[in-house]
Design an enzyme around this catalytic site. Sequence first.
Site, mmCIF file in Angstrom:
data_model
loop_
_atom_site.group_PDB
_atom_site.id
_atom_site.type_symbol
_atom_site.label_atom_id
_atom_site.label_comp_id
_atom_site.label_asym_id
_atom_site.label_seq_id
_atom_site.Cartn_x
_atom_site.Cartn_y
_atom_site.Cartn_z
ATOM 1 N N ASP A 95 -3.496 -8.432 -3.087
ATOM 2 C CA ASP A 95 -3.624 -7.624 -4.361
ATOM 3 C C ASP A 95 -3.221 -8.475 -5.406
ATOM 4 O O ASP A 95 -2.550 -9.396 -5.254
ATOM 5 C CB ASP A 95 -2.358 -6.561 -4.128
ATOM 6 C CG ASP A 95 -2.885 -5.377 -3.154
ATOM 7 O OD1 ASP A 95 -4.070 -5.697 -2.730
ATOM 8 O OD2 ASP A 95 -2.070 -4.582 -2.756
ATOM 9 N N ASP A 109 -1.170 -1.485 0.155
ATOM 10 C CA ASP A 109 -0.157 -0.766 -0.006
ATOM 11 C C ASP A 109 -0.443 0.775 0.268
ATOM 12 O O ASP A 109 0.368 1.594 0.693
ATOM 13 C CB ASP A 109 0.665 -0.775 -1.253
ATOM 14 C CG ASP A 109 -0.392 -1.051 -2.488
ATOM 15 O OD1 ASP A 109 -1.561 -0.408 -2.233
ATOM 16 O OD2 ASP A 109 0.004 -1.471 -3.435
ATOM 17 N N ASP A 117 -5.549 2.053 2.438
ATOM 18 C CA ASP A 117 -5.511 0.646 3.053
ATOM 19 C C ASP A 117 -5.212 0.409 4.280
ATOM 20 O O ASP A 117 -5.750 -0.740 4.942
ATOM 21 C CB ASP A 117 -4.503 -0.157 2.235
ATOM 22 C CG ASP A 117 -4.853 -0.498 0.820
ATOM 23 O OD1 ASP A 117 -6.086 -0.225 0.487
ATOM 24 O OD2 ASP A 117 -3.903 -0.607 -0.015
HETATM 25 P P1 ATP Z 1 -3.807 -4.206 -7.270
HETATM 26 O O1 ATP Z 1 -5.014 -3.408 -6.527
HETATM 27 O O2 ATP Z 1 -3.911 -5.288 -7.614
HETATM 28 O O3 ATP Z 1 -2.443 -3.573 -7.009
HETATM 29 P P2 ATP Z 1 -3.821 -2.115 -9.179
HETATM 30 O O4 ATP Z 1 -2.765 -1.507 -9.184
HETATM 31 O O5 ATP Z 1 -4.607 -2.260 -10.667
HETATM 32 O O6 ATP Z 1 -4.207 -3.421 -8.680
HETATM 33 P P3 ATP Z 1 -4.805 0.416 -8.240
HETATM 34 O O7 ATP Z 1 -3.554 0.911 -7.921
HETATM 35 O O8 ATP Z 1 -5.822 0.642 -7.288
HETATM 36 O O9 ATP Z 1 -5.007 -1.104 -8.613
HETATM 37 O O10 ATP Z 1 -5.355 0.952 -9.723
HETATM 38 C C1 ATP Z 1 -6.656 0.962 -10.197
HETATM 39 C C2 ATP Z 1 -6.564 1.408 -11.607
HETATM 40 O O11 ATP Z 1 -6.209 2.573 -11.677
HETATM 41 C C3 ATP Z 1 -5.752 0.704 -12.520
HETATM 42 O O12 ATP Z 1 -6.312 -0.680 -12.902
HETATM 43 C C4 ATP Z 1 -5.470 1.556 -13.664
HETATM 44 O O13 ATP Z 1 -6.202 1.625 -14.806
HETATM 45 C C5 ATP Z 1 -5.566 2.877 -12.852
HETATM 46 N N1 ATP Z 1 -4.008 3.519 -12.486
HETATM 47 C C6 ATP Z 1 -3.071 2.869 -11.627
HETATM 48 N N2 ATP Z 1 -2.076 3.647 -11.505
HETATM 49 C C7 ATP Z 1 -2.293 4.704 -12.242
HETATM 50 C C8 ATP Z 1 -1.520 5.891 -12.421
HETATM 51 N N3 ATP Z 1 -0.236 5.892 -11.807
HETATM 52 N N4 ATP Z 1 -2.070 6.679 -13.061
HETATM 53 C C9 ATP Z 1 -3.184 6.865 -13.554
HETATM 54 N N5 ATP Z 1 -4.022 5.719 -13.586
HETATM 55 C C10 ATP Z 1 -3.611 4.611 -12.757
#
Ligand code: ATP
Length: 912
Positions: free
Chosen positions: A341, A646, A650
Amino acid sequence: MLQDGQNILNQQGRPVADWHSQPAPAVLEALAATPGGLSSEEARRRLEQHGPNALPVTQGPHPLRRLLAQFHNALIYFLLAGAAAAWSLGHQIDAFVILAVVLINAVVGFVQEGKAEKALNAIRSMIAPRASVTRDGQRVSLPVERLVPGDVVLLEAGDRVPADLRLLRAHALRIDEALLTGESVASNKQLAPVSPNAPLGDRRCLAFSGSLVSAGSGAGVVVATGQRTEIGHISKLVGSVQELTTPLLRQVNAFGRRFTAVAIVAAALLFAFAVTIRDYDWADALIAVVALAVGVVPEGLPAVITITLAIGVQRMAARHAVIRRLPAVETLGATSVICSDKTGTLTRNEMTACRMMTAGAEISVSGSGYAPDGKLTTVGVSAEDDAEANALAAPLLRVALLCNDSQLKRAAVHWVVEGDPMEGALLTLGRKAGLEPDHLRAEWPRLDEIPFDAQHRFMAVLSQGPGGEAWLFVKGAPEALLQRCSHQADQEGEVALDRPHWKEHIVRAAASGQRVLAFAARRVSQGRQITPAVLEEGLTFLGLVAFIDPPRDEAMTAIRRCRAAGIAVKMITGDHPETAAAIARQIGLDEAPVTMTGAELDTLSDGALATAVSRASVFARTSPEHKLRIVRALQAQGHVVAMTGDGVNDAPSLKQADIGIAMGHKGTEAAKEASQMVLMDDDFASIVAAVHEGRVVYDNIRKVIAWTLPTNGGEALTVIAAILLGFTMPMTAAQILWINMVTTITLGLILAFEPAEPGVMRRKPRSRHGSLLSPFLLWRVAFVSVLFMAGGLAIFFHALNRGLGEDVARTLVVNTIVVLEIFYLFNVRYLHMTSITLRGMLGTPAVLIALVLVVLAQLAFTYLPVLQQLFATAPAPLLESALVPLLGVALLLILEAEKMLLRRLGLFAAEV
Ligand code: ATP
């Protein structure tokens, strides 16, 4: 009214067990609890009264049973039969020595196994589950053991329900209760009470301890803990003792069994040959072949391998990688691709909102970290007018603070976030603009919500404004929001959405590695619930916030180490492709990253994907299903894949990966349970450290085997040669057993503790299919066995020729074999380079202690009158005694030359 333990009474004084048929307020009242949770003081009192929220854990077998199990082994039976035979033939000493060998082996095995188990248990407590609870009106994270009836627990997708709860809030909450009801479809939860007679599966307003939240969010008050929960009633015992076995250990055990069978048959043949053809006394011959079989069978091997694995587990834990399943220790060393990630693993997950873009203005934000010290300034406006910037930001910030589940708290020195760091950064941003999140949340109560999900990438809430009107507030990935918006807000009101304008802003921010979040709102005329219709289109776009999430410094070094070790690193993230690519460049993952998005991945067949995954180093805007396809595609290419994760979704890819790695901080219980390893610090560098330790463990296991088999073989070959050629026996049975006993408790254990050889991370990963008994190892066993035999017989005949007598000659042979074992140990410590270095010669404290012990034992064997009598030994003159270490030096030099030659010729290159 709260009474002791099980008997919680209602106002009529009757026991309340049917929590499901009571409305939530009645349950709260009966538990003397409030929706805001208990005070810490009250919780402490209740913990004393009710005890910890834990079920008794299965105890392993009784120590005596475990000790006895050590004797349950074909080889031991064979040895015991040998001891009985020796006794009945009048060879009491041999019988005693055989018994001593059996006992020592069993005790060593027992102690090592106990140590290994203790190490694993200690590590398991490091990943004890936690729960989010409201205490003193604040959200806190606690070990689940500390929950008490009356506590208010917050639930999110991926959590394991920590106790029996009466739900107080449920938003699209679905809970998998298969554990209790056997029902494989997750149950939809609600707040309304159900009939008192409803079966467990229909008690929709309860959440049961041990079940898994598969979607949505909610909160509930604890009604029962520990053994008083439903799961506590069903099974009094949970948690199993981890089995101390791995594919490798099974391979070794199977090898040991086969080897024993062959040794027994060979011993029988040898016995027949000695008695019939060579005219040995049959009693002597029998004892000799029994001793020989004892000498040749590597009975201590499984115990040493177990301890090697356990030491690996401990060393990994010290580097923040907690192993949940023992086989991972072996597999880690063969890892050829790490899929990581981005957020929190390669970056620090310490977010700071640095810029805002609204329709009318661009606002920069000063300050860093979560401390609300800083201010908002409109870019391009010469006079600094904070009030204007704050006013421009206000509509967007309202969404940012209300569509938000986190809390910002002032700790001793700095500010900390309870919940999602990005949401925490939004709270900081709000405070910098003079908004008070708690006030705003009180003013705008939440009516409904759609929690964030990596699949749809947004979060939405329905809030009621001070005038009674309902508003839908949404935040999420810009693409997800732009497609739902038709208008944008500017100073004059609402105008048509200018998509190209926003896209330009998004790409500009993302290209510098910033993470971009979009915000939108919509007034809802009726209803208190979010319906798909209001969410799908017609929202008003309010603007963007860009966050800095700095890369981890350690990740850069770790990626360099991976490259040197022939391990590919792939970033798989839910973030924007531009942001992901920029971070990949910043951390040195790839100078010109080939990026692939989840949408592109969807267009490829499995076959096409298999080739595409090798080229791409960054996968962006992926959802958990994509991760599963990526793992499979990499595995189809023959890779051993380590994959981080996480979220609850997943779990399938974590299970599919050869090494599933869950995040200790950020990871849900569902992800942790599906994984083989948990990273306590969520840090990519810890994965690489674990791979390094995995390689060391595998090396050490190979060293243990490469040392054990030829030393046993050498001993045996010396005696076999004597019998076949009709010489006097060069060692008596008791002497063979002595060698065995002494080396088992000293030299045999050393290699388990070996530190890493230099350059472990400069080799290519080993092949997943490579057998432990590789061609190199087989060659080594044969070659060293012959050298041992040559050394042993040479000194034997030399002593006889000099007329020193059989006792002296045999003592010399035993000492020579032991000395050869010592020198060979020094050679084997470095399989991949020469051992003749200062470091190699000085050894480690463990090596030196073992060395001193063996030398003392051999001096006693040679010079102590009692042992001289027992083992028929006699000291040799100085000249012959000096020959013994010289033979050792000769062996070392020959084997060093062999090592060099094999490397030069490129023989066995893949494994040496
Ligand atoms: P990784 O997969 O590397 O952990 P990430 O945190 O960007 O990266 P996700 O958690 O899947 O991956 O989030 C994807 C997208 O969703 C983010 O880039 C953001 O634009 C949006 N996002 C993440 N968290 C939130 C939240 N709590 N509320 C609203 N949108 C969110």
